[in-house]
Design an enzyme around this catalytic site. Structure first.
Site, PDB file in Angstrom:
ATOM      1  N   CYS A  62       0.835  -1.209   0.000  1.00 36.02           N
ATOM      2  CA  CYS A  62       0.000   0.000   0.000  1.00 36.02           C
ATOM      3  C   CYS A  62       0.867   1.255   0.000  1.00 36.02           C
ATOM      4  O   CYS A  62       0.463   2.286  -0.547  1.00 36.02           O
ATOM      5  CB  CYS A  62      -0.949  -0.001   1.187  1.00 36.02           C
ATOM      6  SG  CYS A  62      -0.123  -0.036   2.797  1.00 36.02           S
ATOM      7  N   HIS A 107      -1.596   1.651   7.355  1.00 35.77           N
ATOM      8  CA  HIS A 107      -2.092   1.482   5.993  1.00 35.77           C
ATOM      9  C   HIS A 107      -1.998   2.821   5.276  1.00 35.77           C
ATOM     10  O   HIS A 107      -2.255   3.874   5.871  1.00 35.77           O
ATOM     11  CB  HIS A 107      -3.532   0.982   6.012  1.00 35.77           C
ATOM     12  CG  HIS A 107      -4.100   0.725   4.647  1.00 35.77           C
ATOM     13  ND1 HIS A 107      -3.567  -0.207   3.781  1.00 35.77           N
ATOM     14  CD2 HIS A 107      -5.150   1.292   3.993  1.00 35.77           C
ATOM     15  CE1 HIS A 107      -4.270  -0.200   2.654  1.00 35.77           C
ATOM     16  NE2 HIS A 107      -5.227   0.695   2.757  1.00 35.77           N
TER      17      HIS A 107
END
Length: 890
Positions: A301, A846
């Site tokens: 990510c 994230h």
């Protein structure tokens, strides 16, 4: 920040990306040979597109680089149209000039272009026809007015007729696509002419002519090509008919749902370019150009977030959709032989191609890991560190300077700043010339001042991004407990704010002011660990980064006049009696915070005892809590109460009286406190009425004091043992979220500060290294300004992430007040167009990206998912890297 997340499997418990790791491809699934083979196939395959000429020409009018083409007149033989169409392409003698191509031709006109030209043209039409008010309407119109479908064609060269032959066979194509091709290339239609701007046909002809065994009597060999036909419908009725016909075939396209501002419409998904994608499978995401997600390959990510920000940078889109291969530098030893640039360019084109299927960036990641081993595997990384490496790698791969000249810096003494800045910048451009330099690099002025001789050194250096400290990262809150040695004051905790990169002197100065230290006093800072002084912090130049947040520090107030006397440390011990096999055993354990004093005469045991009792006086429990049998006169005055308080201490504090009084005092002392000299081998007891056997040169004496049970009850040992940590984050968890402005961060970046001890500057005048004062000033701003908010901080013993909310401008970031050199030709105003976000803490997190797709339409890119986003939701405490573009002067 490679060690931000561990690579061990157990760490996935804290990794928000871990579900993707289960779907990750094993690193062994593609060995190097297979990856190289895939890369060669991807690179060498050049897609061709047949598009309406006028549609293509409209976009070229705004392009500075005009592309020349070759004009072919097409004749069709469709006698066997049920199974095959044969097209003959004859070159027009007057073709090949740009002027002729711009004039256009009569009849039906098509252009043959490569994928890059087609994507650039498609994006130009998408940008010019899309506005904020009719974005959704325009999208519907695009879907209903044009389609792209693939055709398998066989191309050969006829030497006898000096023409190209194209065969379109039913057996090579899907029935529906073949019928549409028959409609386009029918011989009954008007004259068909094709401009070739791809250069593919001329290259093929030259290769065929140069073959040694070519025969004039028969055509050359056939090659199979995939031609993507960009078809426009002539009328609304035809549009509806085509769509109705296509919905009945096996190649009909599923419906996608477009959701904008909580409203939804059913729209046909935008058509993709490959035949395999034209089956009945649906698409995820929204079918506008540039709104395609990236699959998470397992903790990637961080990569996906930065890539989405870069591929939506307008200058990069135009550049990599063009002929960027001409700039690839295969000779640069600092580059990657162009492989990283090619992989990024191919990935950008996939993300800007029509379609809604997420892209798996496996080849890009393989190329990245090939040249940067830190990004191999599936560990989580810092998106800003990845971004810095990628920009630097793209610059070296695309550096137009093939041979970097050696340039010796000239003496800057007494020269104007403007002259020096221009010279430094030209020297930089002489060695570095790429799209990255053109777009992302600026220049700042660095000023160093020697603290001794005041020598000033000025240099001008390039920058690719600005790393702005958050105010919370420049200062640090520290809590220490101050112990007095006057026998009156209780220990008091003080919280002070000091520079995070400061020295012990900064801490002592701040603490001295907080506790109102007198001029005749000094502070001795110590670290306490397991009820012992583990180290004395007595070097003023020691870095505060050596002190962890969970350390426990005390500061002892000592008289300055006693600094020449030996330091005595009293460590406390109390008896514990654990039961073992029904037999009571006696054991001593440490407790409380050690007390310290400076004593002139260490040879006297009574002097040591008296000083210890003086230090303990503030911890004495109230009289009513200590003497249960006290029958004092209720009408007694304060002086009488004080005398009784003294009676408690006097048997211990008085030196000795004559006769039986002395024996009683010795008995009380033996039953109350015992003093031992702490030695590595053994402990030696100190007798009160005997001399202490220590050397006269002793500067520090460690004593262990054994407390009787009676004394533990008489003194407040809980208060003696209470000691807070330097910093306790959870104590402030419920406080309101800290908020600062981006302008404050800029001011912190530009303020003058001393260099660290590991980064000292060598003064050419003093001929010695010093901690010089450094000041940065912005001198030249880039077209794209990348701002990195320094949320992560690292020390020798600690890591931390700041969740501070930064209020950053979206439309009007004006840097006129922060730039030293004003260029009247350039604007200093910037507009935000992308954000790389980080959610979570140090143990897991994230990354996502927010991107302005034009006209204030924001989208969130969360790996393979793309969502519309309102502008009022893009400011969050997760903002990590900000991307601004310069606003042109009106």
């Amino acid at each position: 920040m490679d060690d931000l997340f561990s690579s061990e499997d157990d760490d996935h418990l804290f990794d928000l990306d871990y579900p993707y790791a289960r779907k990750r491809p094993l690193s062994s699934c593609l060995d190097r040979d297979e990856c190289d083979e895939m890369d060669d196939e991807e690179t060498n395959r050049q897609k061709l597109y047949l598009v309406p000429y006028r549609w293509w020409k409209d976009a070229q009018r705004s392009t500075a680089d005009q592309v020349g083409g070759i004009l072919y007149t097409v004749s069709s033989n469709d006698d066997n149209a049920d199974s095959e169409i044969v097209l003959e392409l004859r070159k027009e003698e007057s073709s090949g000039t740009t002027e002729k191509a711009q004039e256009g031709v009569s009849g039906r006109e098509y252009a043959l272009v490569n994928e890059a030209l087609w994507l650039r043209t498609l994006k130009w039409h998408n940008d010019t026809k899309t506005s904020e008010e009719d974005a959704l309407y325009h999208f519907v119109a695009v879907v209903q007015s044009q389609e792209v479908f693939p055709l398998q064609i066989r191309l050969s060269f006829s030497p006898e007729r000096n023409s190209l032959l194209v065969k379109i066979s039913l057996k090579d194509n899907i029935v529906n696509f073949y019928r549409r091709a028959c409609h386009i290339f029918s011989s009954q239609s008007e004259l068909l002419q094709i401009w070739d701007f791809s250069g593919k046909t001329s290259q093929f002809v030259m290769n065929e002519i140069n073959l040694p065994n070519i025969s004039p009597g028969k055509p050359g060999k056939e090659i199979l090509l995939e031609l993507h036909v960009h078809e426009f419908f002539a009328s609304t009725n035809e549009t509806n008919g085509r769509l109705a016909e296509q919905s009945k075939t096996e190649n009909s396209f599923d419906k996608s749902r477009v959701k904008t501002n909580d409203s939804s419409e059913n729209l046909s998904s935008y058509l993709t370019l490959t035949g395999a994608s034209l089956s009945g499978s649906g698409y995820r995401g929204i079918g506008l150009l540039g709104l395609i997600g990236l699959q998470n390959l397992g903790n990637t990510c961080f990569m996906n977030s930065s890539i989405q920000c870069l591929v939506h940078t307008p200058q990069f889109v135009d550049y990599f959709l063009g002929d960027y291969q001409k700039d690839i530098n295969h000779e640069n030893p600092l580059g990657m032989n162009g492989e990283l640039a090619l992989a990024f360019g191919e990935l950008l084109r996939k993300l800007w191609a029509p379609g809604a299927m997420p892209v798996a960036p496996r080849m890009f990641k393989f190329k990245l890991a090939k040249f940067a081993s830190q990004f191999s595997g599936y560990n989580q990384h810092d998106s800003q560190e990845f971004l810095a490496f990628l920009l630097d790698g793209l610059h070296e791969d695309l550096n137009r300077v093939k041979c970097k000249p050696y340039i010796e810096a000239k003496d800057a003494e007494g020269r104007p700043n403007e002259e020096m800045a221009d010279e430094y910048w030209l020297n930089h451009l002489a060695r570095n010339d790429s799209i990255i330099v053109d777009v992302c690099q600026g220049q700042y002025r660095s000023t160093l001042v020697c603290p001794i001789c005041k020598k000033v050194s000025v240099t001008f250096d390039p920058f690719m991004y600005l790393t702005l400290p958050l105010p919370s990262t420049t200062m640090r809150a520290m809590t220490l407990t101050v112990f007095s040695t006057d026998g009156i004051m209780l220990p008091t905790p003080f919280t002070v704010t000091v520079p995070k990169c400061g020295r012990l002197k900064d801490l002592i100065d701040a603490l001295s002011e907080a506790c109102s230290l007198r001029n005749d006093e000094t502070l001795l800072v110590s670290e306490i660990y397991k009820n012992q002084i583990c180290r004395l912090l007595d070097e003023p130049s020691d870095s505060l980064s050596l002190i962890r947040d969970d350390d426990k520090l005390v500061a002892y107030r000592l008289p300055k006049v006693s600094e020449i006397y030996p330091l005595v440390v009293f460590s406390h011990q109390q008896r514990e009696r654990p039961y073992s096999f029904d037999v009571m055993a006696s054991n001593w354990k440490p407790f409380g915070v050690p007390l310290v004093a400076r004593i002139q005469d260490l040879s006297s045991g009574s002097e040591i005892r008296n000083q210890f009792l003086k230090l303990l006086a503030p911890f004495l429990m109230p009289v009513e809590d200590v003497i249960n049998d006290y029958d004092g006169d209720e009408t007694g005055n304060i002086a009488n109460e004080n005398s009784k308080m003294e009676d408690i201490v006097s048997p211990l504090a008085s030196d000795s009286n004559a006769g039986s009084d002395s024996e009683e005092n010795d008995f009380n002392l033996d039953s109350s406190f015992k003093f031992y000299i702490r030695d590595k081998m053994q402990e030696m007891e100190i007798k009160i009425n005997e001399s202490v056997p220590i050397s006269g040169s002793t500067t520090k004496l460690d004593l262990s004091v054994h407390w009787s049970d009676k004394m533990v009850e008489k003194y407040d040992t809980c208060l003696l043992s209470s000691l807070p940590e330097v910093f306790k984050p959870h104590l402030f968890a419920r406080r309101p979220q800290e908020s600062i402005s981006l302008h404050k961060c800029l001011e912190g970046f530009l303020q003058e500060e001393p260099l660290g001890p590991d980064d000292m500057w060598y003064c050419p005048r003093c001929k010695k290294p010093w901690q010089a004062n450094k000041k940065l000033d912005l001198w030249r701003l880039p077209e794209i300004l990348v701002i990195h908010l320094k949320r992560f901080s690292y020390g020798q013993f600690f890591k931390n992430k700041l969740e501070t909310y930064v209020d950053f401008p979206i439309h009007d970031l004006n840097l006129s007040n922060y730039i030293t050199h004003i260029d009247s030709q350039l604007s200093n105003c910037y507009q935000l167009y992308a954000i790389s976000n980080h959610y979570g803490g140090m143990g897991g997190g994230h990354y996502t990206a927010f991107v302005d797709h034009g006209h204030g339409r924001w989208y969130e890119f969360d790996d393979d998912r793309v969502y519309p986003l309102t502008e009022d939701r893009i400011k969050t405490s997760a903002a990590y890297v900000l991307f601004y573009r310069r606003v042109r002067k009106v």
